[in-house]
Design a protein around this motif. Sequence first.
Motif, PDB file in Angstrom:
ATOM      1  N   ILE A  65       0.824  -1.206   0.000  1.00  0.00           N
ATOM      2  CA  ILE A  65       0.000   0.000   0.000  1.00  0.00           C
ATOM      3  C   ILE A  65       0.860   1.258   0.000  1.00  0.00           C
ATOM      4  N   PHE A  69       1.256   4.310  -2.715  1.00  0.00           N
ATOM      5  CA  PHE A  69       1.185   5.745  -2.404  1.00  0.00           C
ATOM      6  C   PHE A  69       2.400   6.479  -2.963  1.00  0.00           C
TER       7      PHE A  69
ATOM      8  N   PHE B  33      -6.215  10.139   2.073  1.00  0.00           N
ATOM      9  CA  PHE B  33      -6.272   8.677   1.996  1.00  0.00           C
ATOM     10  C   PHE B  33      -5.355   8.038   3.029  1.00  0.00           C
ATOM     11  N   GLU B  37      -6.222   5.358   6.009  1.00  0.00           N
ATOM     12  CA  GLU B  37      -5.495   4.120   6.346  1.00  0.00           C
ATOM     13  C   GLU B  37      -5.162   4.079   7.837  1.00  0.00           C
ATOM     14  N   VAL B  74      -7.582   1.721  -1.655  1.00  0.00           N
ATOM     15  CA  VAL B  74      -6.420   2.465  -2.134  1.00  0.00           C
ATOM     16  C   VAL B  74      -6.343   2.414  -3.653  1.00  0.00           C
TER      17      VAL B  74
END
Lengths: 187, 101
Positions: A65, A69, B33, B37, B74
């Motif tokens: 993840i 990003f 975002f 998380e 995501v």
Amino acid sequence: MIDVVVFGVSAIIVLGGALGVVLSKNPVRAALSLVASFLAVAVLFVIQQAHFLALVQVVVYGGAIVVLFLFVIMLLGVDKVEDLDLPERSQVVAGIVSGLAFFGLICAGLFVSGPGGDEGNVALTGQIGRNPIDSTDDINQLAADIFTRNLVPFMATALLLTIATIGAVVMVKNSEADSSLPEAEVN
Amino acid sequence: MELTETWFLLLSAALFSIGLAGILIRKNPLIMFMCAELMLNAVNIAFIAFSERLQDIAGQSAILFILVVAAAEVVIGLSLVVLLQRRNRDLVVDDLSELRG
């Protein structure tokens, strides 16, 4: 005693990383603070005997993840200090007040006894020890739980991931078609 | 001093509140975002504390499902961010007001 120390250190890293995400002006620094927070959460999983989930936390959150990003940050070229991202003072105050109010709400739920006295507190009155967890065998137990009791939710997640993948492809593809349309007409 | 689930729940509450404040304060959708998380991770901490306290593996499977949902979120969210960046150059959610009634 040692687990209290480990908990304290990882709690500080979790909260420090979270504050780093919220406060840092540079998106890359925010993403790296996010990694610190995720890895400390993995340590908390290890303290609670969930070794497999700690592994998954590191691989999926800390790996996949955050890399996604960082990839988007680099792709968009927003990895510089942004002048546009300065919120108004009233927005900052409102955000902090909301955060504190929510924290107070949860603390009230934790520490204030309900009408039933301590019995109604924290929802810890469930049946304890229904399926005692064997910490040396948590993968097998997790698999048995997911593939028997939670089989339908598991299949729903498969569907969800498929939809997310198709959705991402369709969104990016359609926008390319839209942007190329005027040029095609000109030609 | 003994390590009880109350400490984990307090940490979870604090992490969730920080994520909430971050979503309300920041204007960059990427950072928002990331704060989402953080909030999901706060819920994970609460789940693992309850799972160990109640000796029920269901809390751990819930965490696994949260992970899948976070990954899907995501993927969709970041592709939305890429699209927004293509349309208007700077990423500020306050500028996105086309759907205003």
